[in-house]
Design a protein around this motif. Structure first.
Motif, mmCIF file in Angstrom:
data_model
loop_
_atom_site.group_PDB
_atom_site.id
_atom_site.type_symbol
_atom_site.label_atom_id
_atom_site.label_comp_id
_atom_site.label_asym_id
_atom_site.label_seq_id
_atom_site.Cartn_x
_atom_site.Cartn_y
_atom_site.Cartn_z
ATOM 1 N N MET A 108 3.146 10.673 4.130
ATOM 2 C CA MET A 108 4.278 9.776 4.377
ATOM 3 C C MET A 108 5.524 10.228 3.595
ATOM 4 S SD MET A 108 5.325 7.323 6.215
ATOM 5 C CE MET A 108 3.861 6.687 6.994
ATOM 6 N N PRO A 143 9.327 1.286 10.493
ATOM 7 C CA PRO A 143 8.169 1.878 11.173
ATOM 8 C C PRO A 143 8.225 3.404 11.114
ATOM 9 C CG PRO A 143 9.676 0.889 12.766
ATOM 10 C CD PRO A 143 10.189 0.531 11.421
ATOM 11 N N SER A 144 7.082 4.033 10.875
ATOM 12 C CA SER A 144 7.060 5.502 10.918
ATOM 13 C C SER A 144 7.155 5.922 12.387
ATOM 14 C CB SER A 144 5.758 6.015 10.299
ATOM 15 O OG SER A 144 4.665 5.673 11.134
ATOM 16 N N ALA A 147 -5.471 13.238 13.893
ATOM 17 C CA ALA A 147 -4.344 14.047 13.411
ATOM 18 C C ALA A 147 -4.390 15.437 14.019
ATOM 19 C CB ALA A 147 -4.393 14.162 11.887
ATOM 20 N N SER A 169 0.888 10.047 8.420
ATOM 21 C CA SER A 169 2.088 9.564 9.148
ATOM 22 C C SER A 169 1.991 8.078 9.483
ATOM 23 C CB SER A 169 2.260 10.375 10.441
ATOM 24 O OG SER A 169 1.059 10.300 11.202
ATOM 25 N N GLY A 170 0.939 7.423 8.997
ATOM 26 C CA GLY A 170 0.830 5.976 9.214
ATOM 27 C C GLY A 170 0.111 5.605 10.502
ATOM 28 N N LYS A 171 -0.847 6.455 10.917
ATOM 29 C CA LYS A 171 -1.560 6.179 12.195
ATOM 30 C C LYS A 171 -2.394 4.907 12.093
ATOM 31 C CE LYS A 171 -3.438 10.292 12.514
ATOM 32 N NZ LYS A 171 -2.688 10.968 11.429
ATOM 33 N N THR A 172 -2.902 4.591 10.896
ATOM 34 C CA THR A 172 -3.749 3.391 10.770
ATOM 35 C C THR A 172 -2.972 2.164 11.230
ATOM 36 O OG1 THR A 172 -4.749 4.440 8.845
ATOM 37 C CG2 THR A 172 -5.227 2.100 9.183
ATOM 38 N N LEU A 201 2.955 4.433 -0.510
ATOM 39 C CA LEU A 201 3.122 5.329 -1.651
ATOM 40 C C LEU A 201 4.593 5.459 -1.989
ATOM 41 C CD1 LEU A 201 0.898 8.074 -0.066
ATOM 42 C CD2 LEU A 201 0.189 6.177 -1.496
ATOM 43 N N LYS A 202 5.417 5.201 -0.975
ATOM 44 C CA LYS A 202 6.845 5.529 -1.122
ATOM 45 C C LYS A 202 7.516 4.584 -2.096
ATOM 46 C CE LYS A 202 8.734 5.624 3.035
ATOM 47 N NZ LYS A 202 9.469 5.960 4.274
ATOM 48 N N GLU A 225 0.813 -1.224 0.000
ATOM 49 C CA GLU A 225 0.000 0.000 0.000
ATOM 50 C C GLU A 225 0.841 1.266 0.000
ATOM 51 O OE1 GLU A 225 -4.014 -1.248 2.423
ATOM 52 O OE2 GLU A 225 -2.477 -0.083 3.448
ATOM 53 N N GLY A 258 -8.752 11.780 6.810
ATOM 54 C CA GLY A 258 -8.334 10.391 6.867
ATOM 55 C C GLY A 258 -8.147 9.705 5.539
ATOM 56 N N GLN A 300 4.251 4.992 14.515
ATOM 57 C CA GLN A 300 4.134 3.543 14.673
ATOM 58 C C GLN A 300 5.126 3.045 15.730
ATOM 59 O OE1 GLN A 300 4.668 2.317 10.587
ATOM 60 N NE2 GLN A 300 2.641 3.033 10.018
ATOM 61 N N GLU A 304 0.731 13.801 12.838
ATOM 62 C CA GLU A 304 0.370 14.574 11.646
ATOM 63 C C GLU A 304 -0.285 13.692 10.594
ATOM 64 O OE1 GLU A 304 3.299 13.728 12.654
ATOM 65 O OE2 GLU A 304 4.595 13.125 11.005
ATOM 66 N N THR A 305 -0.964 14.330 9.666
ATOM 67 C CA THR A 305 -1.668 13.578 8.613
ATOM 68 C C THR A 305 -0.663 12.782 7.783
ATOM 69 O OG1 THR A 305 -1.425 15.497 7.206
ATOM 70 C CG2 THR A 305 -3.522 15.277 8.368
HETATM 71 N N1 LIG Z 1 5.948 2.331 7.867
HETATM 72 C C1 LIG Z 1 5.510 2.799 6.674
HETATM 73 N N2 LIG Z 1 6.385 2.994 5.658
HETATM 74 C C2 LIG Z 1 5.951 3.470 4.462
HETATM 75 N N3 LIG Z 1 4.650 3.801 4.175
HETATM 76 C C3 LIG Z 1 3.770 3.625 5.179
HETATM 77 C C4 LIG Z 1 4.126 3.126 6.473
HETATM 78 N N4 LIG Z 1 3.010 3.065 7.248
HETATM 79 C C5 LIG Z 1 1.984 3.503 6.478
HETATM 80 N N5 LIG Z 1 2.433 3.844 5.236
HETATM 81 C C6 LIG Z 1 1.633 4.386 4.117
HETATM 82 O O1 LIG Z 1 1.457 5.778 4.366
HETATM 83 C C7 LIG Z 1 0.179 6.219 3.846
HETATM 84 C C8 LIG Z 1 -0.566 6.999 4.920
HETATM 85 O O2 LIG Z 1 -0.906 6.118 5.984
HETATM 86 P P1 LIG Z 1 -2.240 6.398 6.865
HETATM 87 O O3 LIG Z 1 -3.397 6.564 5.940
HETATM 88 O O4 LIG Z 1 -2.307 5.403 7.941
HETATM 89 O O5 LIG Z 1 -1.894 7.844 7.460
HETATM 90 P P2 LIG Z 1 -2.686 8.605 8.637
HETATM 91 O O6 LIG Z 1 -1.689 9.080 9.610
HETATM 92 O O7 LIG Z 1 -3.799 7.746 9.123
HETATM 93 O O8 LIG Z 1 -3.263 9.843 7.816
HETATM 94 P P3 LIG Z 1 -4.549 10.748 8.206
HETATM 95 O O9 LIG Z 1 -4.168 11.546 9.409
HETATM 96 O O10 LIG Z 1 -4.746 11.586 7.004
HETATM 97 O O11 LIG Z 1 -5.651 9.786 8.473
HETATM 98 C C9 LIG Z 1 -0.538 4.946 3.405
HETATM 99 O O12 LIG Z 1 -0.407 4.823 2.001
HETATM 100 C C10 LIG Z 1 0.237 3.814 4.073
HETATM 101 O O13 LIG Z 1 0.216 2.635 3.288
#
Ligand SMILES: Nc1ncnc2c1ncn2[C@@H]1O[C@H](COP(=O)(O)OP(=O)(O)OP(=O)(O)O)[C@@H](O)[C@H]1O
Length: 582
Positions: free
Chosen positions: A550, A158-159, A340, A189-192, A142-143, A140, A519, A162, A186-187
């Motif tokens: 990210m 891990p971000s 966020a 940043s991989g919170k999910t 983007l990077k 998933e 989100g 995380q 922050e938005t």
């Molecule tokens: N450790 C990681 N390394 C690289 N990419 C990651 C990592 N964790 C998550 N991502 C990717 O980063 C993107 C953003 O993740 P996510 O949607 O969880 O962000 P968020 O913090 O929930 O954003 P928002 O605040 O907008 O809800 C997703 O495409 C996810 O696949």
């Protein structure tokens, strides 16, 4: 009839299970009107960015400048100033700001932890869970462009959020007591994943480390964990990630949204549901399905609950529904709030309850994305002369004609403050300026919403798949810098006036409101236009946060006019300095 699985029995239970959650609520600790679960941290706002009564201060008073500091020292005598003020003062965006200025979480130890941990192997996660999570992220993320995806493991680290979240939550993951955590970062940043990894680890450890308990759960009609989100689009998005654990970890996840049939829902509950992704309203529906006469029994084994976009789910328009939904889950072991932003109103409401929650935050909270390129376009200046729609159309031309995202269809999200403006903007963009725009608001049906949003949530399509109609050969692209802005923009000059305006297929535009600002992971969307200046810093953060996710690149173009306040025009400077917003 037997109460075999909570679905067939006819009698209602004599007494409900007294749970930690209902104890909190029924013990009189909380006045009846509050929700018993939200425990925001004791955030103390520092003196950062004092809104001062001195005439000479503008709303930019929070921007650290030398004379401000001098005056602040003078002012310090007149009022008690927190000594621990954040070095980068919060910038008051908007008339009243909106976000809590600073948090009193010890960011130094957080930063040290983030530097120390650079691999998921250093975190307390079951190996099977760790491997699956790495695969999901690489799929998933983007990077990682396609050619890099082969180097899956070494690229996935891990971000920061995380690292911190998994470290804190996994410490006592299997303790049977009620544990409350609040994740804020922050938005993009991989919170999910920051809450999903502990949740999945908890479910798998329950299976492996408590076999007798697992024997009673394995084939029972119940739900083991719930993720609550505010919109159906987010249900789809979170479920898309969660469902990837089904095959590899044997976890049964399910999404209950507007398209779900009761039959399908019952079928999945009957065969044990490990992770349910839904909205508070849908969860409350469980108590009005005729075929389910023991919904309390179905929820009695839910050990892990997450409120994603918690500041939305707990704001005044949602509070009642979310509170009622949570109160129906009697035996929560882990309750996690994730957002966020920490709006002041949300923070005050939560502070009034009891700040027993463990805060999990990272240093970039309330800062705009690191890799963001923020541009301001003053529509009052020539050649727009006050026409915002013309400024928007020209900006979109510039985006579609520049050399970014070579070979890919470009996408741009245009945010407006009022949903009533969406249809006219879409109409003008398409029929007067030849763009390829769709409008999305709450007026759309659920089917229309998902049809319109999908092209922006998936990765960008190769331009070869879309018939790019280049401008007629006679056109020449005259590029000029917009005065008083840092924007180079191209004006398409058509030599043969009768040429129909080509439908610009290389750029797909979504015009929408804050409904789509929270989100949603707009995969690889590199451009956002703020057609109106957001009214609050909360709106600004979430709208801007749809791009540059990210650490990806991303551009935001904000249209201003003669009425735009000075604090809004200061944004490019604030962003360059990575200053926190309040
Ligand atoms: N450790 C990681 N390394 C690289 N990419 C990651 C990592 N964790 C998550 N991502 C990717 O980063 C993107 C953003 O993740 P996510 O949607 O969880 O962000 P968020 O913090 O929930 O954003 P928002 O605040 O907008 O809800 C997703 O495409 C996810 O696949």
């Amino acid at each position: 009839m037997g109460v075999a699985n909570g679905i067939e029995c006819l009698s209602r239970p004599e007494q409900s299970v007294v749970s930690p959650m209902s104890l909190l609520f029924n013990s009189g600790v909380l006045p009846r009107w509050t929700c018993p679960m939200a425990f925001w941290i004791g955030l103390r706002s520092y003196a950062g960015g004092p809104r001062t009564k001195h005439k000479r201060y503008s709303p930019l008073a929070s921007m650290p400048t030398s004379n401000n500091n001098k005056n602040r020292k003078k002012g310090a005598k007149s009022k008690k100033i927190n000594t621990k003020s954040d070095p980068d003062q919060a910038f008051n965006f908007g008339q009243y700001g909106g976000l809590k200025k600073d948090v009193d979480v010890d960011m130094n130890s957080t930063s040290k932890l983030i530097q120390k941990i650079s691999n998921f192997d250093q975190l307390l996660i079951l190996p099977s869970v760790r491997d699956v999570v790495r695969k999901i992220i690489s799929k998933e993320s983007l990077k990682l462009q396609d050619n890099e995806k082969k180097k899956i493991n070494e690229n996935i680290t891990p971000s920061p959020i995380q690292t911190v979240a998994i470290k804190k939550i996994s410490k006592n993951l299997m303790d049977p007591k009620l544990q409350l955590h609040a994740i804020a970062a922050e938005t993009g940043s991989g919170k999910t994943m920051a809450y999903l990894i502990p949740l999945i680890d908890y479910l798998k450890r329950q299976e492996l480390e408590t076999p007798e308990l697992w024997e009673t759960l394995r084939d029972a009609a119940l739900i083991r964990s719930i993720i609550l989100v505010p919109t159906h689009e987010l249900v789809d998005q979170v479920y898309e990630t969660v469902s990837q654990t089904n095959a590899s970890l044997g976890l049964k996840s399910f999404k209950w949204d507007r398209t779900t049939s009761y039959r399908d829902l019952l079928e999945h509950i009957k065969n044990r549901m490990d992770i349910l992704v839904t909205t508070p309203a849908k969860l409350l529906n469980l108590f009005s399905i005729r075929m389910i006469t023991r919904p309390d029994k179905i929820l009695s084994k839910v050990g892990f609950v997450v409120l994603d976009e918690a500041d939305t789910l707990l704001d005044r328009s949602w509070l009642e529904e979310t509170h009622s939904a949570i109160k129906k889950i009697p035996n929560i072991n882990h309750l996690i709030f994730c957002s966020a932003t920490i709006p002041q109103e949300f923070n005050k409401t939560m502070q009034r309850l009891f700040p027993t929650v463990i805060p999990i935050m990272t240093p970039r909270l309330h800062k705009l994305p690191f890799a963001l390129d923020f541009k301001i376009i003053n529509s009052a200046l020539s050649p727009f002369k006050g026409s915002k729609i013309k400024a928007l159309a020209q900006t979109l031309y510039a985006i579609s004609n520049d050399d970014t995202e070579p070979g890919l269809e470009k996408r741009c999200i245009v945010f407006v403050n009022e949903k009533k403006d969406v249809p006219e903007i879409v109409n003008l963009l398409n029929n007067k300026f030849g763009h390829n725009a769709v409008g999305l608001t709450g007026e759309d049906t659920p089917e229309e919403r998902s049809e319109k949003i999908v092209p922006f949530l998936s990765s960008p399509r190769p331009i070869s798949e879309i018939a790019p109609q280049r401008p007629s050969s006679g056109a020449s692209l005259k590029r000029f810098e917009i005065p008083n802005s840092n924007v180079v923009i191209g004006e398409l000059k058509r030599t043969n006036s009768d040429a129909t305006i080509p439908k610009n297929k290389s750029l797909h535009v979504l015009v929408t409101t804050d409904l789509m600002a929270r989100g949603l992971n707009f995969k690889g969307v590199r451009n956002v236009v703020l057609y109106d200046v957001p009214k609050t810093s909360i709106d600004l953060i979430h709208r801007v946060g749809r791009t540059a996710r990210m650490k990806q690149g991303g551009r935001v173009f904000m249209l201003t006019d003669n009425k735009t306040k000075s604090w809004a025009k200061a944004l490019p400077k604030i962003i360059k300095k990575h200053q926190r917003l309040s």
